[in-house]
Design a protein around this motif. Sequence first.
Motif, PDB file in Angstrom:
ATOM      1  N   ILE A 239       0.832  -1.192   0.017  1.00 36.80           N
ATOM      2  CA  ILE A 239       0.054  -0.071  -0.121  1.00 36.80           C
ATOM      3  C   ILE A 239       0.888   1.130   0.149  1.00 36.80           C
ATOM      4  O   ILE A 239       0.696   2.430  -0.740  1.00 36.80           O
ATOM      5  CB  ILE A 239      -0.944   0.041   1.138  1.00 36.80           C
ATOM      6  CG1 ILE A 239      -1.834   1.200   1.279  1.00 36.80           C
ATOM      7  CG2 ILE A 239      -0.149  -0.007   2.567  1.00 36.80           C
ATOM      8  CD1 ILE A 239      -2.571   1.632   0.229  1.00 36.80           C
ATOM      9  N   ASP A 240       1.814   1.328   0.752  1.00 37.76           N
ATOM     10  CA  ASP A 240       2.757   2.538   0.867  1.00 37.76           C
ATOM     11  C   ASP A 240       3.631   2.683  -0.511  1.00 37.76           C
ATOM     12  O   ASP A 240       3.437   3.840  -0.983  1.00 37.76           O
ATOM     13  CB  ASP A 240       3.899   2.581   1.958  1.00 37.76           C
ATOM     14  CG  ASP A 240       4.631   1.247   1.897  1.00 37.76           C
ATOM     15  OD1 ASP A 240       4.221   0.175   1.344  1.00 37.76           O
ATOM     16  OD2 ASP A 240       5.846   1.276   2.392  1.00 37.76           O
ATOM     17  N   SER A 318      -3.904 -13.296   2.894  1.00 40.80           N
ATOM     18  CA  SER A 318      -4.707 -12.589   3.668  1.00 40.80           C
ATOM     19  C   SER A 318      -4.329 -11.202   4.581  1.00 40.80           C
ATOM     20  O   SER A 318      -3.177 -11.364   4.785  1.00 40.80           O
ATOM     21  CB  SER A 318      -5.386 -13.614   4.880  1.00 40.80           C
ATOM     22  OG  SER A 318      -3.984 -14.009   5.521  1.00 40.80           O
ATOM     23  N   VAL A 319      -5.280 -10.339   4.804  1.00 42.87           N
ATOM     24  CA  VAL A 319      -4.688  -9.089   5.233  1.00 42.87           C
ATOM     25  C   VAL A 319      -5.349  -9.022   6.761  1.00 42.87           C
ATOM     26  O   VAL A 319      -6.487  -9.127   6.931  1.00 42.87           O
ATOM     27  CB  VAL A 319      -5.278  -7.943   4.426  1.00 42.87           C
ATOM     28  CG1 VAL A 319      -4.702  -6.615   5.053  1.00 42.87           C
ATOM     29  CG2 VAL A 319      -4.886  -7.958   3.033  1.00 42.87           C
ATOM     30  N   GLN A 320      -4.389  -8.787   7.486  1.00 41.44           N
ATOM     31  CA  GLN A 320      -4.800  -8.495   8.981  1.00 41.44           C
ATOM     32  C   GLN A 320      -5.819  -7.182   9.167  1.00 41.44           C
ATOM     33  O   GLN A 320      -5.686  -6.232   8.449  1.00 41.44           O
ATOM     34  CB  GLN A 320      -3.838  -8.626  10.193  1.00 41.44           C
ATOM     35  CG  GLN A 320      -2.991  -9.657   9.690  1.00 41.44           C
ATOM     36  CD  GLN A 320      -3.779 -11.136  10.149  1.00 41.44           C
ATOM     37  OE1 GLN A 320      -4.399 -11.000  10.973  1.00 41.44           O
ATOM     38  NE2 GLN A 320      -3.323 -12.217   9.387  1.00 41.44           N
ATOM     39  N   ALA A 321      -6.331  -7.164  10.359  1.00 39.02           N
ATOM     40  CA  ALA A 321      -7.156  -5.885  10.447  1.00 39.02           C
ATOM     41  C   ALA A 321      -6.300  -4.569  10.564  1.00 39.02           C
ATOM     42  O   ALA A 321      -7.049  -3.680  10.064  1.00 39.02           O
ATOM     43  CB  ALA A 321      -8.225  -6.049  12.021  1.00 39.02           C
ATOM     44  N   LYS A 322      -5.285  -4.897  11.306  1.00 35.76           N
ATOM     45  CA  LYS A 322      -4.502  -3.656  11.206  1.00 35.76           C
ATOM     46  C   LYS A 322      -3.994  -3.165   9.884  1.00 35.76           C
ATOM     47  O   LYS A 322      -3.812  -1.702   9.582  1.00 35.76           O
ATOM     48  CB  LYS A 322      -3.214  -3.942  12.078  1.00 35.76           C
ATOM     49  CG  LYS A 322      -2.130  -2.801  12.412  1.00 35.76           C
ATOM     50  CD  LYS A 322      -1.189  -3.156  13.376  1.00 35.76           C
ATOM     51  CE  LYS A 322       0.042  -2.088  13.338  1.00 35.76           C
ATOM     52  NZ  LYS A 322       0.895  -2.268  14.326  1.00 35.76           N
ATOM     53  N   LYS A 324      -5.617  -3.698   7.146  1.00 36.25           N
ATOM     54  CA  LYS A 324      -6.518  -3.186   6.335  1.00 36.25           C
ATOM     55  C   LYS A 324      -6.974  -1.772   6.617  1.00 36.25           C
ATOM     56  O   LYS A 324      -7.399  -0.959   5.851  1.00 36.25           O
ATOM     57  CB  LYS A 324      -7.907  -4.103   6.745  1.00 36.25           C
ATOM     58  CG  LYS A 324      -7.929  -5.359   5.993  1.00 36.25           C
ATOM     59  CD  LYS A 324      -9.315  -6.133   6.507  1.00 36.25           C
ATOM     60  CE  LYS A 324      -9.537  -7.636   5.757  1.00 36.25           C
ATOM     61  NZ  LYS A 324     -10.482  -8.297   5.879  1.00 36.25           N
ATOM     62  N   ARG A 325      -6.809  -1.747   7.946  1.00 33.42           N
ATOM     63  CA  ARG A 325      -7.120  -0.062   8.427  1.00 33.42           C
ATOM     64  C   ARG A 325      -6.181   1.077   7.755  1.00 33.42           C
ATOM     65  O   ARG A 325      -6.520   1.807   7.400  1.00 33.42           O
ATOM     66  CB  ARG A 325      -7.054  -0.121  10.333  1.00 33.42           C
ATOM     67  CG  ARG A 325      -7.257   1.500  10.531  1.00 33.42           C
ATOM     68  CD  ARG A 325      -6.913   1.366  12.045  1.00 33.42           C
ATOM     69  NE  ARG A 325      -7.301   0.281  12.767  1.00 33.42           N
ATOM     70  CZ  ARG A 325      -6.956  -0.454  13.420  1.00 33.42           C
ATOM     71  NH1 ARG A 325      -5.523  -0.461  13.316  1.00 33.42           N
ATOM     72  NH2 ARG A 325      -7.342  -1.328  14.085  1.00 33.42           N
ATOM     73  N   MET A 326      -4.634   0.253   7.727  1.00 32.01           N
ATOM     74  CA  MET A 326      -3.828   1.325   6.934  1.00 32.01           C
ATOM     75  C   MET A 326      -4.163   1.376   5.776  1.00 32.01           C
ATOM     76  O   MET A 326      -3.805   2.347   4.947  1.00 32.01           O
ATOM     77  CB  MET A 326      -2.326   0.884   7.264  1.00 32.01           C
ATOM     78  CG  MET A 326      -1.189   1.608   6.752  1.00 32.01           C
ATOM     79  SD  MET A 326       0.249   0.659   7.011  1.00 32.01           S
ATOM     80  CE  MET A 326       0.029  -0.864   6.030  1.00 32.01           C
ATOM     81  N   ILE A 327      -4.674   0.366   4.783  1.00 30.38           N
ATOM     82  CA  ILE A 327      -5.018   0.587   3.483  1.00 30.38           C
ATOM     83  C   ILE A 327      -6.054   1.409   3.479  1.00 30.38           C
ATOM     84  O   ILE A 327      -6.104   2.380   2.342  1.00 30.38           O
ATOM     85  CB  ILE A 327      -5.184  -0.957   2.855  1.00 30.38           C
ATOM     86  CG1 ILE A 327      -4.039  -2.097   3.188  1.00 30.38           C
ATOM     87  CG2 ILE A 327      -5.855  -0.824   1.638  1.00 30.38           C
ATOM     88  CD1 ILE A 327      -4.407  -3.420   2.790  1.00 30.38           C
ATOM     89  N   LEU A 351     -16.613   3.218   3.399  1.00 28.52           N
ATOM     90  CA  LEU A 351     -16.895   3.981   4.610  1.00 28.52           C
ATOM     91  C   LEU A 351     -17.556   2.987   5.544  1.00 28.52           C
ATOM     92  O   LEU A 351     -17.418   3.013   6.827  1.00 28.52           O
ATOM     93  CB  LEU A 351     -18.027   4.862   4.415  1.00 28.52           C
ATOM     94  CG  LEU A 351     -18.621   5.790   5.478  1.00 28.52           C
ATOM     95  CD1 LEU A 351     -17.641   6.468   6.094  1.00 28.52           C
ATOM     96  CD2 LEU A 351     -19.928   6.643   5.116  1.00 28.52           C
ATOM     97  N   SER A 352     -18.093   1.886   5.288  1.00 31.94           N
ATOM     98  CA  SER A 352     -18.915   0.652   6.039  1.00 31.94           C
ATOM     99  C   SER A 352     -17.632   0.075   6.907  1.00 31.94           C
ATOM    100  O   SER A 352     -17.639  -0.046   8.022  1.00 31.94           O
ATOM    101  CB  SER A 352     -19.767  -0.026   5.635  1.00 31.94           C
ATOM    102  OG  SER A 352     -20.230  -1.267   6.343  1.00 31.94           O
ATOM    103  N   MET A 353     -16.726  -0.247   5.991  1.00 33.39           N
ATOM    104  CA  MET A 353     -15.458  -1.020   6.455  1.00 33.39           C
ATOM    105  C   MET A 353     -14.687  -0.009   7.315  1.00 33.39           C
ATOM    106  O   MET A 353     -13.857  -0.513   8.244  1.00 33.39           O
ATOM    107  CB  MET A 353     -14.632  -1.459   5.439  1.00 33.39           C
ATOM    108  CG  MET A 353     -13.618  -2.508   5.640  1.00 33.39           C
ATOM    109  SD  MET A 353     -12.724  -3.195   4.457  1.00 33.39           S
ATOM    110  CE  MET A 353     -14.193  -4.477   4.004  1.00 33.39           C
ATOM    111  N   ALA A 354     -14.625   1.191   7.121  1.00 35.37           N
ATOM    112  CA  ALA A 354     -13.720   2.128   7.931  1.00 35.37           C
ATOM    113  C   ALA A 354     -14.585   2.250   9.169  1.00 35.37           C
ATOM    114  O   ALA A 354     -13.794   2.285  10.202  1.00 35.37           O
ATOM    115  CB  ALA A 354     -13.545   3.623   7.218  1.00 35.37           C
TER     116      ALA A 354
END
Length: 676
Positions: A239-240, A318-322, A324-327, A351-354
Amino acid sequence: MWDSESESIGGRDYGNGVLTSSKHGVKTDGFELRDQSWYVATDIPSDLLARIGEVNFHLHKYPLLSRSGKMNRLIYESRDPDLNKIVLDDIPGGPEAFELAAKFCYGIAVDLTATNISGLRCAAEYLEMTEDLEEGNLIFKTEAFLSYVVLSSWRDSILVLKSCEKLSPWAENLQIVRRCSESIAWKACANPKGIRWAYTGRPPKVSSPKWNDVKDSSPSRNSPVPPDWWFEDVSLLRIDHFVRVMTAIKVKGMRFELVGAAIMHYSFKWLPGLIKDGGGAVDELGSNSSNNSNSSSSGSWKGGLHMVVAGTKDGPPSVQAKDKRMIIESLISIIPPQKDSVSCSFLLHLLSMANMLKVAPALVTELEKRVGMQFEQATLADLLIPSYSKSETLYDVDLVQRLLEHFLVQEQTESSSPSRRSLSDKHMYEGPQMVSNPNAKMRVARLVDSYLTEVARDRSLSLTKFQVLAEALPESARTCDDGLYRAVDSYLKAHPTLSEHERKRLCRVMDCQKLSVDACMHAAQNERLPLRVVVQVLFSEQVKISNAIANSSLKQVGETQYQPVISNRKTLLEGTPLSFQEGWSAAKKDINTLKFELESVKTKYLELQNDMETLQRQFDKLTNKKQTSAWASGWKKLSKFTKMTNLESHDIGPQLPATTGEQTRKATRRWRNSIS
């Protein structure tokens, strides 16, 4: 420069991609791996042990000291003159990069590739293998390979940038990430007609293409390059690095709708479950990004960029919750500010996932404003966002309330100051998708009514929240209140314990005069409504019928005089939601009966009107004759003026001139005509 992928590396001036050293301190045939240790194949015993992680390297001091400034400091500046063991756990690139650097120091040929060049370049910087120690040292040669081979190749730039994920912050400090991002951005912004390099998703001509095969590196002239050809390759990045590439692409002037489509494609790849139906990222562009994704995951094209994600058949791991938040936070920050750069459905799912992952409030607010810009494009399914806060309601009604407020603020701003829009934006906003278009308010009104009908079934929804959301839009946004009535009825059905005062307060959100005939018939038989509301509904319907009859009497008798009423009713029914008519089959017979009786009343009214006109004509004929005695007795009751006129004409009739009698008869006739 961009056509370099069609060239063979064999024609380069720096060793055909193979590094060698001119000086050989220790003659060797190569390295040997035994268990977790590397040994130099030579008769001279090693005098230095370099340990990196769990891997040991049994080496000699002289080859390393002659080319590495760090080795000089570690060995000669040490207080132990017999130092024969060093630990280099922090070397970038790990044991693999150190192995290549050590081979270079021994004069062993090293094959440079896009997968090992970044680690070797960082390791050379870590070991301080500069030109001060030897001309043509490792730093110089790796820099040359990066500049003249990697940056001129689309695939190599992607692979090198992918390999930089484990080399932070060395790759950043050495500008490898920046240079690769710039190279990718320039090529992504190129005219698709001039692209001659390979990219992921394009079907190969042969079953097993080679890395630098000239035949496979240029696409067929008969197959046009789609505008989203670069989406799949760029979506392989972390992502970065993806943010760095997209930022550079925007600076280069890429169209904002393509930038938004690339962001959507990346989101679908790295955020599983973002779109429930699994829709394609750029369907509106008419491209084949979905096909590219499928072909990529199938693994039909071996080699190329797929070696980056080797071992993953179905896409990224698979992407972890942390993560995903950064993405999500990163994607929100790079979405183009223009309207319609991404779809409203994508924004709402993001927005729902955020909200679920507790993204930073400032970014969530920014995302809500973006949704408000194109709120009229949303659907009911997109708005049914679960409530992740401590609220007791099933759906996040407060969120929809904020989205509606952002929409109204944006609509008011665009309407009051249209000059703020740039010329290019004006061109893009022309048409029915403009926020200031009054049709946008009507679409939002129907959307809000449908949403209220759905959330009204939640028994935890308070009356205040329902009322505030229902009254948020101005009255001009709704031409028909059937949708509001449907929502009110659903709320009353789900909340049977409301008091009479609360039911009256609830029904104030709708206007009885804006209900259609079907809605009025249903409301007249609805026992859940307060009696006062039922009376208002019946009265408003009676007023409509009376006005229709009064308007019809002013026009000629015929079939055309009822057209305005029918047309007006059709207009009201067109504004009625289709879901509103569900469950009303029992009232259809009563509605048809009322229509038949109304037509019968109108027919009788016309018959009476015709009879009245016939009697009036007969009366006019009789008044022209002299036999008025029989009719005079009946007309004496109408007025005193008639009696006086008859007496005067009888008493002094012979003495008056003829002209006076004629004037009296004319006045009497005019008076009678006015009475009729």
